[in-house]
Design a protein around this motif. Structure first.
Motif, PDB file in Angstrom:
ATOM      1  N   MET A   1       0.805  -1.221   0.000  1.00  0.00           N
ATOM      2  CA  MET A   1       0.000   0.000   0.000  1.00  0.00           C
ATOM      3  C   MET A   1       0.842   1.277   0.000  1.00  0.00           C
ATOM      4  O   MET A   1       0.325   2.352  -0.303  1.00  0.00           O
ATOM      5  CB  MET A   1      -0.977  -0.015   1.171  1.00  0.00           C
ATOM      6  CG  MET A   1      -2.058  -1.090   1.044  1.00  0.00           C
ATOM      7  SD  MET A   1      -2.973  -1.036  -0.508  1.00  0.00           S
ATOM      8  CE  MET A   1      -3.839   0.518  -0.328  1.00  0.00           C
ATOM      9  N   LYS A   2       2.130   1.160   0.296  1.00  0.00           N
ATOM     10  CA  LYS A   2       3.024   2.332   0.224  1.00  0.00           C
ATOM     11  C   LYS A   2       2.977   2.969  -1.161  1.00  0.00           C
ATOM     12  O   LYS A   2       3.064   4.176  -1.294  1.00  0.00           O
ATOM     13  CB  LYS A   2       4.478   1.901   0.509  1.00  0.00           C
ATOM     14  CG  LYS A   2       4.940   2.254   1.883  1.00  0.00           C
ATOM     15  CD  LYS A   2       6.442   2.222   2.028  1.00  0.00           C
ATOM     16  CE  LYS A   2       7.041   0.881   1.744  1.00  0.00           C
ATOM     17  NZ  LYS A   2       8.405   0.717   2.272  1.00  0.00           N
TER      18      LYS A   2
ATOM     19  N   LYS B   1       0.410   2.678  -3.291  1.00  0.00           N
ATOM     20  CA  LYS B   1      -0.951   2.891  -3.769  1.00  0.00           C
ATOM     21  C   LYS B   1      -1.730   3.942  -2.987  1.00  0.00           C
ATOM     22  O   LYS B   1      -2.786   4.361  -3.421  1.00  0.00           O
ATOM     23  CB  LYS B   1      -1.707   1.566  -3.737  1.00  0.00           C
ATOM     24  CG  LYS B   1      -0.985   0.517  -4.561  1.00  0.00           C
ATOM     25  CD  LYS B   1      -1.725  -0.767  -4.657  1.00  0.00           C
ATOM     26  CE  LYS B   1      -1.006  -1.813  -5.444  1.00  0.00           C
ATOM     27  NZ  LYS B   1      -0.451  -1.427  -6.695  1.00  0.00           N
ATOM     28  N   SER B   2      -1.215   4.332  -1.820  1.00  0.00           N
ATOM     29  CA  SER B   2      -1.954   5.240  -0.942  1.00  0.00           C
ATOM     30  C   SER B   2      -0.992   6.207  -0.270  1.00  0.00           C
ATOM     31  O   SER B   2       0.154   5.874   0.002  1.00  0.00           O
ATOM     32  CB  SER B   2      -2.686   4.419   0.125  1.00  0.00           C
ATOM     33  OG  SER B   2      -3.207   5.257   1.128  1.00  0.00           O
ATOM     34  N   SER B   3      -1.498   7.386   0.027  1.00  0.00           N
ATOM     35  CA  SER B   3      -0.684   8.371   0.752  1.00  0.00           C
ATOM     36  C   SER B   3      -0.887   8.254   2.263  1.00  0.00           C
ATOM     37  O   SER B   3      -0.243   8.956   3.036  1.00  0.00           O
ATOM     38  CB  SER B   3      -1.047   9.785   0.286  1.00  0.00           C
ATOM     39  OG  SER B   3      -2.408  10.036   0.569  1.00  0.00           O
ATOM     40  N   VAL B   4      -1.755   7.345   2.695  1.00  0.00           N
ATOM     41  CA  VAL B   4      -2.032   7.170   4.122  1.00  0.00           C
ATOM     42  C   VAL B   4      -0.864   6.446   4.789  1.00  0.00           C
ATOM     43  O   VAL B   4      -0.344   5.464   4.269  1.00  0.00           O
ATOM     44  CB  VAL B   4      -3.340   6.370   4.332  1.00  0.00           C
ATOM     45  CG1 VAL B   4      -3.517   5.962   5.783  1.00  0.00           C
ATOM     46  CG2 VAL B   4      -4.530   7.175   3.848  1.00  0.00           C
TER      47      VAL B   4
ATOM     48  N   TYR C   1      -7.241   2.777   4.595  1.00  0.00           N
ATOM     49  CA  TYR C   1      -6.655   3.627   3.547  1.00  0.00           C
ATOM     50  C   TYR C   1      -7.811   4.376   2.896  1.00  0.00           C
ATOM     51  O   TYR C   1      -8.288   4.006   1.825  1.00  0.00           O
ATOM     52  CB  TYR C   1      -5.893   2.768   2.531  1.00  0.00           C
ATOM     53  CG  TYR C   1      -4.684   2.074   3.126  1.00  0.00           C
ATOM     54  CD1 TYR C   1      -3.454   2.715   3.181  1.00  0.00           C
ATOM     55  CD2 TYR C   1      -4.778   0.789   3.642  1.00  0.00           C
ATOM     56  CE1 TYR C   1      -2.333   2.091   3.722  1.00  0.00           C
ATOM     57  CE2 TYR C   1      -3.673   0.156   4.188  1.00  0.00           C
ATOM     58  CZ  TYR C   1      -2.452   0.812   4.223  1.00  0.00           C
ATOM     59  OH  TYR C   1      -1.353   0.190   4.773  1.00  0.00           O
ATOM     60  N   ASP C   2      -8.276   5.435   3.571  1.00  0.00           N
ATOM     61  CA  ASP C   2      -9.492   6.101   3.108  1.00  0.00           C
ATOM     62  C   ASP C   2      -9.298   6.878   1.812  1.00  0.00           C
ATOM     63  O   ASP C   2     -10.262   7.131   1.100  1.00  0.00           O
ATOM     64  CB  ASP C   2     -10.115   6.965   4.193  1.00  0.00           C
ATOM     65  CG  ASP C   2      -9.159   7.948   4.831  1.00  0.00           C
ATOM     66  OD1 ASP C   2      -8.000   8.063   4.388  1.00  0.00           O
ATOM     67  OD2 ASP C   2      -9.576   8.609   5.792  1.00  0.00           O
ATOM     68  N   ASP C   3      -8.058   7.235   1.460  1.00  0.00           N
ATOM     69  CA  ASP C   3      -7.847   7.956   0.201  1.00  0.00           C
ATOM     70  C   ASP C   3      -8.088   7.075  -1.024  1.00  0.00           C
ATOM     71  O   ASP C   3      -8.416   7.568  -2.090  1.00  0.00           O
ATOM     72  CB  ASP C   3      -6.452   8.593   0.144  1.00  0.00           C
ATOM     73  CG  ASP C   3      -5.319   7.580   0.203  1.00  0.00           C
ATOM     74  OD1 ASP C   3      -5.501   6.474   0.772  1.00  0.00           O
ATOM     75  OD2 ASP C   3      -4.226   7.899  -0.310  1.00  0.00           O
ATOM     76  N   VAL C   4      -7.955   5.759  -0.870  1.00  0.00           N
ATOM     77  CA  VAL C   4      -8.204   4.836  -1.982  1.00  0.00           C
ATOM     78  C   VAL C   4      -9.370   3.886  -1.701  1.00  0.00           C
ATOM     79  O   VAL C   4      -9.653   2.990  -2.482  1.00  0.00           O
ATOM     80  CB  VAL C   4      -6.931   4.031  -2.356  1.00  0.00           C
ATOM     81  CG1 VAL C   4      -5.872   4.950  -2.952  1.00  0.00           C
ATOM     82  CG2 VAL C   4      -6.381   3.267  -1.162  1.00  0.00           C
TER      83      VAL C   4
ATOM     84  N   SER D   1     -12.898   3.957  -4.023  1.00  0.00           N
ATOM     85  CA  SER D   1     -12.238   2.930  -4.824  1.00  0.00           C
ATOM     86  C   SER D   1     -12.949   2.709  -6.161  1.00  0.00           C
ATOM     87  O   SER D   1     -14.170   2.701  -6.234  1.00  0.00           O
ATOM     88  CB  SER D   1     -12.204   1.608  -4.064  1.00  0.00           C
ATOM     89  OG  SER D   1     -11.588   0.619  -4.858  1.00  0.00           O
TER      90      SER D   1
END
Length: 132
Positions: free
Chosen positions: A36-37, A39-42, A54-57, A78
């Motif tokens: 997830m590093k 795929k997401s900024s969280v 991971y709420d941004d994705v 998503s």
């Protein structure tokens, strides 16, 4: 061909319970953090938590007591779709058309063998991969 194989890896495989090569009952917290590093900024502040959000994705990973993925929830925003094409904002009718009649159905949810959908006015608001 390379683009197709990359696209294929993005799809939610409900039959094998996989997303991004992360597999329910097999992949662990470290696997999720590494994948997830990219795929997401969280940033997960508490790696001891039993849930990584991971709420941004629009992805939530639920873990069992052995730190393995117990379930993966896919929610807004998503755009991930199952291999058969089911995604957020589709109707329950489309889910039934693609997967057959669910083993359990209420006004707010439906469940098949490895896939659950949560509903609002018969529209899918989230999907969950879990080995039921």
């Amino acid at each position: 061909i390379n683009d197709e194989s990359q696209e294929e890896k993005k799809l939610v495989d409900y039959s094998t319970l996989k997303l991004f090569n992360l597999q329910v009952n097999s992949s662990n917290k470290e696997d999720v953090l590494q994948t997830m590093k990219e795929k997401s900024s969280v940033t997960i502040e508490d790696p001891s938590s039993n849930k990584f959000i991971y709420d941004d994705v629009g992805l939530i990973f639920h873990f069992n007591k052995n730190s393995r993925i117990d379930a993966i929830t896919i929610t807004f925003p998503s755009k991930e779709a199952t291999i058969k094409g089911l995604k957020i904002d589709d109707s329950i009718d489309k889910a039934i058309e693609l997967y057959g009649h669910p083993v359990m159905r209420t006004l707010s949810a439906a469940r098949w063998k490895n896939l659950s959908v949560f509903l609002n006015d018969n529209v899918i608001t989230s999907l969950r991969l879990k080995d039921y």
